[in-house]
Design an enzyme around this catalytic site. Structure first.
Site, PDB file in Angstrom:
ATOM      1  N   CYS A  64       0.819  -1.213   0.000  1.00 46.39           N
ATOM      2  CA  CYS A  64       0.000   0.000   0.000  1.00 46.39           C
ATOM      3  C   CYS A  64       0.853   1.264   0.000  1.00 46.39           C
ATOM      4  CB  CYS A  64      -0.863   0.045   1.266  1.00 46.39           C
ATOM      5  SG  CYS A  64      -1.802  -1.440   1.634  1.00 46.39           S
ATOM      6  N   CYS A  65       0.393   2.248  -0.735  1.00 49.78           N
ATOM      7  CA  CYS A  65       0.924   3.604  -0.643  1.00 49.78           C
ATOM      8  C   CYS A  65      -0.237   4.535  -0.991  1.00 49.78           C
ATOM      9  CB  CYS A  65       2.142   3.813  -1.542  1.00 49.78           C
ATOM     10  SG  CYS A  65       1.824   3.806  -3.317  1.00 49.78           S
TER      11      CYS A  65
END
Length: 144
Positions: A64-65
């Site tokens: 995730c980002c």
């Protein structure tokens, strides 16, 4: 199933991903902002999660980002990883079915709690296609 999870911040659904996976009975390894002892930059954190998959320490990973784009790019640099950025259940199902994706990339900005549940349902419900054309495409990825 053992799943490696990486995030570059605890914003959005980052922490929720870990609790949701554990609630579904998965063993979770954490990286980046989810592990106090690690560097939390997206490239480093997502590489670690992807390497867990490539090295056999995890069956799959979730990276995730903020947009999910950097997370997917970093993960896809690791040989043997097929990361797919998914913003909905249809894309997650297709990524598992047609691409035999082994790393799910998520946007911390765009993924709501409800959509996260739908994406995870589709991801874990999807099975790689046995259609010869799909199998050939996935096999060709290792040759590229």
């Amino acid at each position: 199933m053992r799943i490696s999870v990486a995030a570059d911040s605890k914003d959005g659904v980052a922490v929720r991903v870990v609790s949701e996976l554990r609630g579904r009975g998965h063993d979770v390894l954490t990286h980046g902002a989810l592990d106090d002892g690690e560097r939390d930059d997206w490239a480093w954190a997502c590489e670690r999660a992807a390497r867990d998959v490539a090295d056999g320490l995890a069956d799959q990973a979730v990276v995730c980002c903020w947009t999910g784009t950097g997370a997917s790019i970093a993960a896809n640099k690791v040989p043997g990883v097929r990361a797919a950025l998914c913003v909905d259940a249809y894309t997650a199902d297709g990524a598992r079915t047609w691409n035999d994706a082994n790393v799910l990339a998520l946007s911390l900005r765009l993924t709501s709690d409800v959509v996260l549940g739908e994406i995870l349902d589709a991801w874990f419900g999807g099975r790689p296609s046995t259609d010869p054309a799909d199998v050939a495409n996935v096999a060709h990825l290792a040759e590229i």
